[in-house]
Design a protein around this motif. Structure first.
Motif, short mmCIF file in Angstrom:
data_model
loop_
_atom_site.label_atom_id
_atom_site.label_comp_id
_atom_site.label_asym_id
_atom_site.label_seq_id
_atom_site.Cartn_x
_atom_site.Cartn_y
_atom_site.Cartn_z
N UNK A 1 -1.20 11.52 19.50
CA UNK A 1 -2.14 11.97 18.48
C UNK A 1 -3.58 11.80 18.95
N UNK A 2 -3.80 10.76 19.73
CA UNK A 2 -5.16 10.41 20.13
C UNK A 2 -5.59 11.05 21.44
N UNK A 3 -4.74 10.96 22.47
CA UNK A 3 -5.11 11.46 23.80
C UNK A 3 -3.96 12.21 24.45
N UNK A 4 -3.60 13.40 23.98
CA UNK A 4 -2.53 14.15 24.64
C UNK A 4 -2.99 14.63 26.02
N UNK A 5 -2.05 14.71 26.95
CA UNK A 5 -2.38 15.16 28.30
C UNK A 5 -1.23 15.97 28.87
N UNK A 6 -1.58 16.86 29.79
CA UNK A 6 -0.59 17.49 30.65
C UNK A 6 -1.20 17.50 32.05
N UNK B 1 0.72 -1.17 23.55
CA UNK B 1 0.97 0.27 23.51
C UNK B 1 2.41 0.50 23.09
N UNK B 2 2.62 1.45 22.20
CA UNK B 2 3.97 1.87 21.84
C UNK B 2 4.17 3.28 22.37
N UNK B 3 4.80 3.39 23.53
CA UNK B 3 5.02 4.68 24.17
C UNK B 3 6.31 4.62 24.97
N UNK B 4 7.02 5.74 25.00
CA UNK B 4 8.34 5.77 25.62
C UNK B 4 8.57 7.11 26.30
N UNK C 1 -1.74 4.89 17.17
CA UNK C 1 -2.97 5.05 17.93
C UNK C 1 -3.29 3.86 18.83
N UNK C 2 -2.56 2.76 18.70
CA UNK C 2 -2.88 1.56 19.45
C UNK C 2 -2.65 1.77 20.94
N UNK C 3 -3.68 1.52 21.74
CA UNK C 3 -3.57 1.55 23.20
C UNK C 3 -4.72 0.71 23.74
N UNK C 4 -4.35 -0.47 24.24
CA UNK C 4 -5.35 -1.46 24.59
C UNK C 4 -4.92 -2.21 25.85
N UNK C 5 -5.87 -2.44 26.75
CA UNK C 5 -5.63 -3.21 27.96
C UNK C 5 -6.64 -4.35 28.01
N UNK D 1 -0.69 -4.09 10.32
CA UNK D 1 -1.47 -2.88 10.58
C UNK D 1 -0.70 -1.84 11.38
N UNK D 2 0.48 -2.20 11.89
CA UNK D 2 1.25 -1.29 12.74
C UNK D 2 1.91 -0.20 11.90
N UNK D 3 2.20 0.91 12.55
CA UNK D 3 2.96 1.97 11.90
C UNK D 3 4.30 1.42 11.43
N UNK D 4 4.69 1.76 10.20
CA UNK D 4 5.93 1.23 9.63
C UNK D 4 7.15 1.60 10.46
N UNK D 5 7.08 2.68 11.21
CA UNK D 5 8.21 3.13 12.01
C UNK D 5 8.25 2.54 13.41
N UNK D 6 7.34 1.63 13.70
CA UNK D 6 7.25 1.09 15.06
C UNK D 6 8.44 0.19 15.38
N UNK D 7 9.02 0.38 16.57
CA UNK D 7 10.07 -0.49 17.10
C UNK D 7 9.63 -0.97 18.47
N UNK D 8 9.97 -2.20 18.80
CA UNK D 8 9.67 -2.70 20.14
C UNK D 8 10.51 -1.97 21.17
#
Length: 308
Positions: A48-53, A127-130, A142-146, A249-256
């Protein structure tokens, strides 16, 4: 700067794509169908925040094929750390810095067995990404932090430069003066959500809303804090409450990621999460009944779906 991303899954694929899109010279290490798809069709990040191809994308199959690199970012699953670290020894000896964005608090100890301690600086990410499919990464929320830092607490040129490059690429990033504490603070959170979302097969929303599972979540995290303090890490008395508020504050659908691996029948990082807490607790003479129970319940799945 030439940046090598070892592991192009959710973490490596997402952050590597953002850096590549911003003009950094990035080479990915990726195997199998995912690596083949990246070579053939590029790397897609659905966000949603930073799509890329990113197409074309530089991909090799093994760390030994990286060639020269100024920085190596490790984003493989924890069970691969030893083999990856061993393969990076020549690069580190040639001057490459190494930072791990993996889960856990024992990862850099493994790295330092095979590369010079001076090559390693600490890193953590949220980051929640798969991998949604070969060549495709999807980010949830939207969370993405280093956060990165030297273990001696100095704001070195290499960590400030990496943060500058990340920020320029749209990545939320910062330098920490106490990276050991940062790693443990993430570990407290990660062990908690990994334990509960995996063992219940539910996303975080209903778990944090139910008083019983919310209390268990707090117990799991409190045990991690106790172990960290016993290991000499400065963790504040309010940390568990802060982590709970962050979880709210996390998305309700978030899974580890461990919960997703469980559902997909893949190997789990359990020995380094709740299992790691159990092992470290034994070393310092503490009892951690909540984490011990979680580790026992998930043990049959640790190496993938058990045969029935």
């Amino acid at each position: 700067m030439r940046i090598a991303i070892v592991g192009a899954g959710g973490v490596g694929g997402y952050f590597g794509a953002q850096l590549t899109a911003n003009g950094e010279d990035v080479v990915f290490v990726a195997r199998g169908a995912h690596g083949a798809a990246m070579r053939e069709r590029g790397l897609v990040v659905r966000s949603h925040r930073h799509p890329q191809h990113i197409d074309p994308v530089t991909v090799v199959e093994r760390p030994e094929q990286i060639g020269d690199a100024d920085l190596v970012v490790i984003a493989v699953k924890l069970w691969d750390t030893e083999n990856v670290a061993r393969s990076l020894a020549p690069l580190a000896a040639s001057g490459a810095s190494v930072v791990s964005l993996q889960n856990g608090v024992q990862k850099d100890e493994v790295l330092r067995r095979h590369v010079p301690a001076s090559a390693v600086f600490g890193g953590a990410c949220h980051l929640s990404a798969f991998i949604e499919g070969p060549g495709v990464i999807v980010q949830h929320g939207d969370l993405q932090h280093i956060v990165v830092g030297e273990y001696d607490g100095t704001a070195s040129a290499r960590v400030t430069d990496f943060v500058r490059r990340c920020t320029s690429a749209g990545i939320d990033a910062e330098v920490s003066g106490d990276i050991q504490r940062e790693l443990w603070e993430k570990y407290v959170f990660l062990v908690g959500i990994s334990a509960l979302t995996a063992v219940t097969r539910l996303p975080i929303g209903p778990l944090r809303a139910d008083p019983v599972t919310r209390s268990l979540l707090a117990d799991v995290m409190r045990e991690v804090v106790d172990v960290g303090r016993a290991c000499g890490v400065r963790l504040g008395p309010e940390l568990v409450q802060e982590r709970l508020e962050f979880i709210d504050t996390l998305s309700a659908g978030m899974r580890a990621s461990m919960a997703n691996d469980l559902v997909e029948g893949r190997r789990l990082e359990l020995p380094w999460l709740s299992g790691g807490v159990v092992d470290m607790a034994a070393d310092v003479g503490l009892e951690v009944p909540a984490n011990r129970t979680i580790a026992a319940l998930l043990a049959p799945f640790a190496d993938g779906a058990p045969r029935v």
